[in-house]
Design a protein around this motif. Structure first.
Motif, short mmCIF file in Angstrom:
data_model
loop_
_atom_site.label_atom_id
_atom_site.label_comp_id
_atom_site.label_asym_id
_atom_site.label_seq_id
_atom_site.Cartn_x
_atom_site.Cartn_y
_atom_site.Cartn_z
N ALA A 1 -8.15 14.35 -10.30
CA ALA A 1 -6.99 15.22 -10.58
C ALA A 1 -6.75 16.20 -9.43
CB ALA A 1 -7.21 15.98 -11.88
N THR A 2 -7.85 16.77 -8.92
CA THR A 2 -7.71 17.75 -7.83
C THR A 2 -8.01 17.15 -6.46
OG1 THR A 2 -10.00 18.43 -8.12
CG2 THR A 2 -8.33 19.66 -9.37
N LEU A 3 -8.46 15.90 -6.45
CA LEU A 3 -8.82 15.20 -5.21
C LEU A 3 -9.80 16.02 -4.38
CD1 LEU A 3 -5.28 13.80 -4.24
CD2 LEU A 3 -7.15 12.60 -5.36
N SER A 4 -10.88 16.40 -5.04
CA SER A 4 -11.88 17.20 -4.33
C SER A 4 -13.27 16.88 -4.87
CB SER A 4 -11.58 18.69 -4.48
OG SER A 4 -11.56 19.02 -5.85
N PHE A 5 -14.28 17.18 -4.07
CA PHE A 5 -15.67 17.01 -4.50
C PHE A 5 -16.09 18.22 -5.33
CE2 PHE A 5 -15.48 14.33 -0.72
CZ PHE A 5 -16.09 13.18 -1.19
N ILE A 6 -16.87 17.95 -6.36
CA ILE A 6 -17.37 19.03 -7.21
C ILE A 6 -18.88 18.85 -7.34
CG2 ILE A 6 -17.35 20.03 -9.53
CD1 ILE A 6 -14.42 19.01 -9.71
N LEU A 7 -19.61 19.88 -7.02
CA LEU A 7 -21.06 19.80 -7.16
C LEU A 7 -21.44 20.00 -8.62
CD1 LEU A 7 -22.13 21.84 -4.01
CD2 LEU A 7 -22.34 19.38 -4.36
N PRO A 8 -22.49 19.36 -9.11
CA PRO A 8 -22.87 19.50 -10.53
C PRO A 8 -23.39 20.90 -10.83
CG PRO A 8 -24.45 18.13 -9.36
CD PRO A 8 -23.35 18.44 -8.40
N ILE B 1 -26.51 14.11 -6.44
CA ILE B 1 -25.37 13.70 -7.26
C ILE B 1 -24.20 14.63 -6.96
CG2 ILE B 1 -24.50 13.45 -9.63
CD1 ILE B 1 -26.64 11.45 -9.12
N THR B 2 -23.03 14.05 -6.85
CA THR B 2 -21.83 14.86 -6.71
C THR B 2 -20.72 14.17 -7.50
OG1 THR B 2 -20.37 15.97 -5.13
CG2 THR B 2 -21.04 13.75 -4.57
N THR C 1 0.85 -1.19 0.00
CA THR C 1 0.00 0.00 0.00
C THR C 1 0.88 1.24 0.00
OG1 THR C 1 -1.63 -1.20 1.30
CG2 THR C 1 -1.89 1.19 1.18
N LEU C 2 0.73 2.07 -1.04
CA LEU C 2 1.53 3.29 -1.10
C LEU C 2 0.85 4.44 -0.37
CD1 LEU C 2 2.64 3.29 -4.86
CD2 LEU C 2 3.88 2.39 -2.89
N GLU C 3 -0.48 4.48 -0.46
CA GLU C 3 -1.18 5.63 0.11
C GLU C 3 -2.63 5.26 0.41
OE1 GLU C 3 -2.08 8.60 -2.74
OE2 GLU C 3 -2.59 10.14 -1.27
N THR C 4 -3.15 5.77 1.51
CA THR C 4 -4.58 5.66 1.81
C THR C 4 -5.03 7.01 2.35
OG1 THR C 4 -4.29 3.34 2.45
CG2 THR C 4 -6.35 4.38 3.09
N HIS C 5 -6.06 7.59 1.71
CA HIS C 5 -6.51 8.89 2.20
C HIS C 5 -8.03 8.99 2.08
CE1 HIS C 5 -5.21 12.96 3.42
NE2 HIS C 5 -6.41 13.27 3.00
N ALA C 6 -8.67 9.48 3.14
CA ALA C 6 -10.13 9.60 3.15
C ALA C 6 -10.54 11.05 2.92
CB ALA C 6 -10.66 9.13 4.50
N TYR C 7 -11.60 11.23 2.10
CA TYR C 7 -12.15 12.56 1.83
C TYR C 7 -13.64 12.53 2.18
CZ TYR C 7 -7.87 12.86 -0.92
OH TYR C 7 -6.55 12.84 -1.31
N THR C 8 -14.03 13.37 3.12
CA THR C 8 -15.44 13.39 3.53
C THR C 8 -16.17 14.54 2.83
OG1 THR C 8 -14.79 14.72 5.44
CG2 THR C 8 -15.09 12.36 5.79
N THR C 9 -17.44 14.34 2.59
CA THR C 9 -18.25 15.38 1.93
C THR C 9 -18.54 16.51 2.91
OG1 THR C 9 -20.22 14.16 2.55
CG2 THR C 9 -19.40 13.81 0.34
N THR C 10 -18.70 17.71 2.36
CA THR C 10 -19.02 18.83 3.25
C THR C 10 -20.48 18.77 3.69
OG1 THR C 10 -19.35 20.13 1.27
CG2 THR C 10 -17.26 20.43 2.42
N LEU C 11 -21.34 18.25 2.82
CA LEU C 11 -22.75 18.11 3.19
C LEU C 11 -23.00 16.66 3.62
CD1 LEU C 11 -24.49 20.01 0.26
CD2 LEU C 11 -24.21 20.80 2.61
N ARG D 1 -13.28 12.14 -13.49
CA ARG D 1 -14.27 12.41 -12.44
C ARG D 1 -15.15 11.20 -12.20
NH1 ARG D 1 -16.56 18.53 -13.56
NH2 ARG D 1 -14.59 19.59 -13.15
N LEU D 2 -15.33 10.87 -10.93
CA LEU D 2 -16.25 9.80 -10.56
C LEU D 2 -17.61 10.41 -10.24
CD1 LEU D 2 -14.09 7.57 -8.18
CD2 LEU D 2 -14.43 7.36 -10.65
#
Lengths: 356, 232
Positions: free
Chosen positions: B225-232, B219-220, B185-195, B209-210
């Motif tokens: 690429a930026t490792l961030s959530f983007i709202l539609p 839907i979000t 395992t090289l990396e493990t990182h969690a990203y939580t939604t703001t909402l 984009r996923l």
């Protein structure tokens, strides 16, 4: 009417009476405390310098925390190296508990064989591959460990995915029976090792019916030696701040009890990850459920922590109990209640590493 | 005996004190004789009548415990074979020895999405930590490197399901250890939604984009690429 000297004497008498009462109360309290004798009997030795040796069982057998692993390989040489390393890390005259978790159940139609999808690559490995890997581990533990060292090796899978079936449970149990037979085949290595089946059973991972079916399949070929250790979680189960909580994914408390204790080969080795003691509280309550509803509390065969895994695959905020802390939390919790008071098997700590 | 006017109230106070002390002592002794009836943590409560199957299982478990303690004793008394003999004791031959290669193979039953595939695999996390709904993966570097994105929700304090959505990015790579390929395992990182709109589920992918759907149907996107959530 009381003279001052009489008053003083009366006060003295009262003080003496009160003192006597207090000492009587203390004596009575001590005699009535059902925990006193057992606390002495089951006292464990706190971590001794760097050796991390504690004791378990009625005979106060010494143990050292074992290195359990999520397996991403069944390579024989790798398993030999890991078995030898564990052997060297186990001091003389101590026991250790190691879980090798090989991943999710699978069935390979082309070869008509049961097995798993191992971690990382999620490639298929058959029960024959897993048996060979486990035997390599056991063999090298025997060769590398000092006299009197003893290994409880749990070969485990999980209740995740469509491969969780009664037939897979039976195949897993047969594999464990075969390894047990290999251990005692001359030259027997039974003086230092034993084999057990395992399953990381977690309510959120799989349905209650499929999980119970897997356990029933395992039980169907159980030979009274190949026990099944549930090293899973009780996610969603009740705890002090949420006494009316119920397990996740439509499981009942009875379901958790059944796969951990109710089935004949089943024994719990629970995940005690949370540093605030909630997991120990949840499993204490499960044991109490067994006592109050079925007349028998759990014999916990050990505890599992993930301190090592958190060092490499974190973050695990508040879920990184050290092996000593996890074991002590459960030990204290179950032994603070006469109804659940039992010995506690060895602790083990899991890692993602498949190398020494 | 004569009493001066000033000594009378003092005597009354003394008597009162004695009465108070006696009352306190009596209360204390009474409490000892009749302990509180509220349930105590360690009280042995009467059991419901166990069923026949309970009795049979309990007896079997007791027998297993006895057997285990006997085995623990006899194990140490078992004659230990010579190490040379044990060294010759060969494990059975694995069927898949040839399959240990240092490249990732496609995960069965994956649904192609963008540059990778959506899969249902056993997540490398306990449900005490995260509840994972599904995952997406892509391979790179000649299939020696694999990136996973797991989607779900952060577990509550007792492992409960929560509305806090999360994606976890994990990167794995094949390495060679002692001459054998291993997954590291090289990396493990969690990203939580703001909402906190509920647990997340991966439904597709567009370029990097996923596409994620929350329980509340919101839907979000998660941009790799930026490792961030983007709202539609």
């Amino acid at each position: 009417m009381i003279r001052p000297d009489m008053n003083m004497k009366l006060n003295q008498h009262l003080l003496i009476t009160l003192g006597l009462c207090l000492s009587m109360a203390a004596t009575l309290g001590a005699a009535r405390n059902p925990l006193n004798p057992a606390v002495t009997r089951y006292a464990y030795i706190p971590a001794v310098s760097n050796t991390n040796i504690q004791t378990f069982g009625a005979n106060n057998t010494a143990f050292t925390f074992g290195a359990s692993r999520y397996m991403s390989t069944t390579n024989i040489n790798t398993l030999k190296n890991l078995g030898c390393a564990q052997g060297k890390a186990t001091p003389a005259a101590t026991s250790t508990l190691v879980i090798l978790d090989f991943g999710q159940p699978a069935y390979d139609a082309p070869t008509l064989s049961y097995g798993v999808y191992i971690f990382g690559s999620y490639a298929f490995r058959s029960v024959s591959d897993i048996a060979a890997a486990s035997e390599a581990y056991l063999n090298q533990f025997y060769l590398c460990s000092p006299a009197g060292a003893y290994l409880y090796l749990v070969v485990g899978t999980v209740n995740y995915g469509s491969g969780v079936t009664r037939e897979h449970g039976a195949a897993w149990s047969t594999m464990i029976n075969n390894i047990a037979a290999w251990i005692v085949d001359p030259p027997s290595i039974a003086s230092k090792v034993t084999i057990l089946g395992g399953n990381d059973m977690e309510p959120s991972f799989g349905g209650r019916a499929q999980t119970r079916a897997w356990v029933d399949g395992y039980t169907s070929v159980f030979t009274n030696t190949s026990y099944l250790y549930n090293y899973g979680s009780c996610d969603g189960c009740p705890y002090s701040s949420c006494p009316s909580c119920t397990p996740n994914n439509y499981w009942s408390i009875e379901d958790v009890w059944y796969v951990s204790w109710g089935a004949l080969p089943a024994y719990p080795v629970p995940e005690i990850y949370l540093t605030n003691g909630v997991h120990a509280d949840q499993w204490y309550r499960m044991s109490l459920y067994g006592y109050t509803n079925h007349g028998q509390a759990f014999n916990f065969k050990g505890t599992l922590t993930q301190w090592q895994a958190c060092q490499t695959n974190g973050p695990c905020q508040y879920l990184d109990n050290t092996p000593n802390a996890g074991w002590s939390q459960l030990y204290t919790k179950i032994n603070n209640d006469l109804r659940t008071q039992k010995t506690l098997g060895p602790g083990s700590d899991i890692t993602w590493s498949n190398s020494n | 005996m004569k009493h001066t006017p000033s000594s009378k109230p003092k005597a009354i106070i003394q008597v009162g004190l004695v009465v108070l002390l006696i009352t306190a002592a009596a209360t204390f002794l009474g409490a000892l004789a009749n302990p509180p009836v509220a349930p105590r943590a360690n009280a042995v409560i009467p059991l419901p009548t166990p069923t026949v199957s309970d009795l049979q299982r309990n007896a079997a478990k007791d027998a297993q415990a006895l057997l285990a303690s006997q085995q623990a004793v006899t194990a140490h008394q078992t004659p230990a074979p010579a190490l040379a003999d044990v060294a010759r004791k060969q494990p059975r031959q694995p069927l898949a020895a040839a399959a240990e290669i240092a490249v990732f193979q496609p995960i069965p039953n994956g649904i192609t999405a963008g540059s990778g595939a959506i899969v249902q695999v056993r997540p490398p996390f306990s449900n005490n930590q995260y509840h994972i709904e599904n995952a997406w993966y892509t391979d790179s570097a000649g299939a020696s490197k694999r990136t996973f994105v797991f989607a779900g929700n952060v577990a509550g304090p007792g492992g409960e399901v929560t509305d806090q959505g999360v994606v976890i990015l994990q990167t794995l790579q094949y390495v060679t250890v002692d001459g054998a390929p291993q997954v590291k395992t090289l990396e493990t990182h969690a990203y939580t939604t703001t909402l906190t709109a509920g647990s997340l589920h991966i439904t597709g992918a567009e370029s990097s984009r996923l596409i994620l759907q929350a329980n509340a149907n919101a839907i979000t996107y998660f941009d790799l690429a930026t490792l961030s959530f983007i709202l539609p």
